[in-house]
Design a protein around this motif. Structure first.
Motif, PDB file in Angstrom:
ATOM      1  N   SER A   1      -2.948  -1.059   6.567  1.00 24.42           N
ATOM      2  CA  SER A   1      -3.444  -0.774   7.902  1.00 24.42           C
ATOM      3  C   SER A   1      -4.353   0.438   7.853  1.00 24.42           C
ATOM      4  O   SER A   1      -4.204   1.295   7.000  1.00 24.42           O
ATOM      5  CB  SER A   1      -2.282  -0.514   8.858  1.00 24.42           C
ATOM      6  N   GLU A   2      -5.310   0.478   8.783  1.00 29.34           N
ATOM      7  CA  GLU A   2      -6.175   1.649   8.846  1.00 29.34           C
ATOM      8  C   GLU A   2      -5.348   2.843   9.279  1.00 29.34           C
ATOM      9  O   GLU A   2      -4.385   2.714  10.022  1.00 29.34           O
ATOM     10  CB  GLU A   2      -7.338   1.410   9.808  1.00 29.34           C
ATOM     11  N   LEU A   3      -5.734   4.013   8.772  1.00 28.99           N
ATOM     12  CA  LEU A   3      -4.951   5.217   8.996  1.00 28.99           C
ATOM     13  C   LEU A   3      -5.437   6.050  10.160  1.00 28.99           C
ATOM     14  O   LEU A   3      -6.553   5.978  10.564  1.00 28.99           O
ATOM     15  CB  LEU A   3      -4.998   6.107   7.747  1.00 28.99           C
TER      16      LEU A   3
ATOM     17  N   GLY B   1       0.984   4.108  -1.085  1.00 27.55           N
ATOM     18  CA  GLY B   1      -0.287   4.224  -1.774  1.00 27.55           C
ATOM     19  C   GLY B   1      -1.454   4.104  -0.817  1.00 27.55           C
ATOM     20  O   GLY B   1      -1.281   3.940   0.394  1.00 27.55           O
ATOM     21  N   PHE B   2      -2.652   4.184  -1.376  1.00 26.93           N
ATOM     22  CA  PHE B   2      -3.885   4.119  -0.592  1.00 26.93           C
ATOM     23  C   PHE B   2      -4.892   3.213  -1.280  1.00 26.93           C
ATOM     24  O   PHE B   2      -4.882   3.074  -2.502  1.00 26.93           O
ATOM     25  CB  PHE B   2      -4.511   5.508  -0.446  1.00 26.93           C
TER      26      PHE B   2
ATOM     27  N   LEU C   1      -7.394   2.956   3.609  1.00 25.18           N
ATOM     28  CA  LEU C   1      -6.289   2.113   4.065  1.00 25.18           C
ATOM     29  C   LEU C   1      -5.000   2.580   3.412  1.00 25.18           C
ATOM     30  O   LEU C   1      -5.015   3.113   2.300  1.00 25.18           O
ATOM     31  CB  LEU C   1      -6.536   0.651   3.690  1.00 25.18           C
ATOM     32  N   SER C   2      -3.896   2.372   4.107  1.00 28.59           N
ATOM     33  CA  SER C   2      -2.600   2.706   3.516  1.00 28.59           C
ATOM     34  C   SER C   2      -1.921   1.439   3.038  1.00 28.59           C
ATOM     35  O   SER C   2      -2.118   0.361   3.592  1.00 28.59           O
ATOM     36  CB  SER C   2      -1.709   3.410   4.533  1.00 28.59           C
ATOM     37  N   VAL C   3      -1.111   1.574   2.009  1.00 30.62           N
ATOM     38  CA  VAL C   3      -0.262   0.494   1.507  1.00 30.62           C
ATOM     39  C   VAL C   3       1.154   0.913   1.847  1.00 30.62           C
ATOM     40  O   VAL C   3       1.582   2.013   1.497  1.00 30.62           O
ATOM     41  CB  VAL C   3      -0.426   0.316  -0.019  1.00 30.62           C
ATOM     42  N   LYS C   4       1.874   0.043   2.565  1.00 35.65           N
ATOM     43  CA  LYS C   4       3.215   0.393   3.035  1.00 35.65           C
ATOM     44  C   LYS C   4       4.264  -0.530   2.460  1.00 35.65           C
ATOM     45  O   LYS C   4       4.019  -1.727   2.272  1.00 35.65           O
ATOM     46  CB  LYS C   4       3.286   0.325   4.560  1.00 35.65           C
ATOM     47  N   GLN C   5       5.440   0.034   2.219  1.00 40.38           N
ATOM     48  CA  GLN C   5       6.607  -0.732   1.789  1.00 40.38           C
ATOM     49  C   GLN C   5       7.067  -1.543   2.998  1.00 40.38           C
ATOM     50  O   GLN C   5       7.180  -1.005   4.104  1.00 40.38           O
ATOM     51  CB  GLN C   5       7.687   0.248   1.300  1.00 40.38           C
ATOM     52  N   THR C   6       7.287  -2.827   2.821  1.00 42.39           N
ATOM     53  CA  THR C   6       7.536  -3.730   3.931  1.00 42.39           C
ATOM     54  C   THR C   6       8.734  -3.342   4.792  1.00 42.39           C
ATOM     55  O   THR C   6       8.625  -3.257   6.011  1.00 42.39           O
ATOM     56  CB  THR C   6       7.716  -5.181   3.418  1.00 42.39           C
TER      57      THR C   6
ATOM     58  N   LEU D   1       0.268  13.627   6.325  1.00 42.50           N
ATOM     59  CA  LEU D   1      -0.163  14.705   5.434  1.00 42.50           C
ATOM     60  C   LEU D   1       0.929  15.068   4.439  1.00 42.50           C
ATOM     61  O   LEU D   1       0.650  15.294   3.256  1.00 42.50           O
ATOM     62  CB  LEU D   1      -0.597  15.927   6.247  1.00 42.50           C
ATOM     63  N   GLU D   2       2.166  15.074   4.894  1.00 40.75           N
ATOM     64  CA  GLU D   2       3.275  15.336   3.972  1.00 40.75           C
ATOM     65  C   GLU D   2       3.414  14.216   2.946  1.00 40.75           C
ATOM     66  O   GLU D   2       3.687  14.457   1.779  1.00 40.75           O
ATOM     67  CB  GLU D   2       4.574  15.533   4.748  1.00 40.75           C
ATOM     68  N   ARG D   3       3.176  12.992   3.377  1.00 36.73           N
ATOM     69  CA  ARG D   3       3.262  11.852   2.452  1.00 36.73           C
ATOM     70  C   ARG D   3       2.152  11.931   1.404  1.00 36.73           C
ATOM     71  O   ARG D   3       2.372  11.609   0.225  1.00 36.73           O
ATOM     72  CB  ARG D   3       3.186  10.539   3.233  1.00 36.73           C
ATOM     73  N   ILE D   4       0.961  12.362   1.809  1.00 39.93           N
ATOM     74  CA  ILE D   4      -0.139  12.534   0.856  1.00 39.93           C
ATOM     75  C   ILE D   4       0.268  13.520  -0.228  1.00 39.93           C
ATOM     76  O   ILE D   4       0.071  13.267  -1.418  1.00 39.93           O
ATOM     77  CB  ILE D   4      -1.431  12.984   1.576  1.00 39.93           C
ATOM     78  N   THR D   5       0.866  14.652   0.168  1.00 37.70           N
ATOM     79  CA  THR D   5       1.280  15.634  -0.839  1.00 37.70           C
ATOM     80  C   THR D   5       2.378  15.081  -1.731  1.00 37.70           C
ATOM     81  O   THR D   5       2.441  15.404  -2.914  1.00 37.70           O
ATOM     82  CB  THR D   5       1.737  16.969  -0.201  1.00 37.70           C
TER      83      THR D   5
END
Length: 75
Positions: free
Chosen positions: A2-4, A68-69, A56-61, A14-18
């Motif tokens: 999904s678009e971020l 990931g991105f 885009l983000s990649v998300k765990q279902t 931002l915390e997830r990016i780090t």
């Protein structure tokens, strides 16, 4: 995927990016992926990436946790 960027989730993103851009993960990536140690670093990195590409983000279902991105760019 999904678009971020949802303003309510800014700090979580931002915390997830780090969390994701660790030295081991980025060791073979371009230099601008390195040294993302704080939410300010993450925000600057995020702004750079969205100015240069569609991010885009990649998300765990099951949990919808970003894992990931994907960067889409026309060069």
């Amino acid at each position: 995927m999904s678009e971020l960027f949802d303003q309510d989730a800014d700090l979580d993103l931002l915390e997830r990016i780090t969390d994701l851009l660790t030295p081991q993960v980025v060791e073979n990536l371009p230099p601008h992926f390195a040294n993302i140690m704080s939410t300010l670093d993450a925000k600057l990195w995020f702004l750079k990436m969205v100015s240069e590409s569609t991010l885009l983000s990649v998300k765990q279902t099951e949990t919808q946790t970003i894992i990931g991105f994907v960067f889409l760019s026309l060069e």
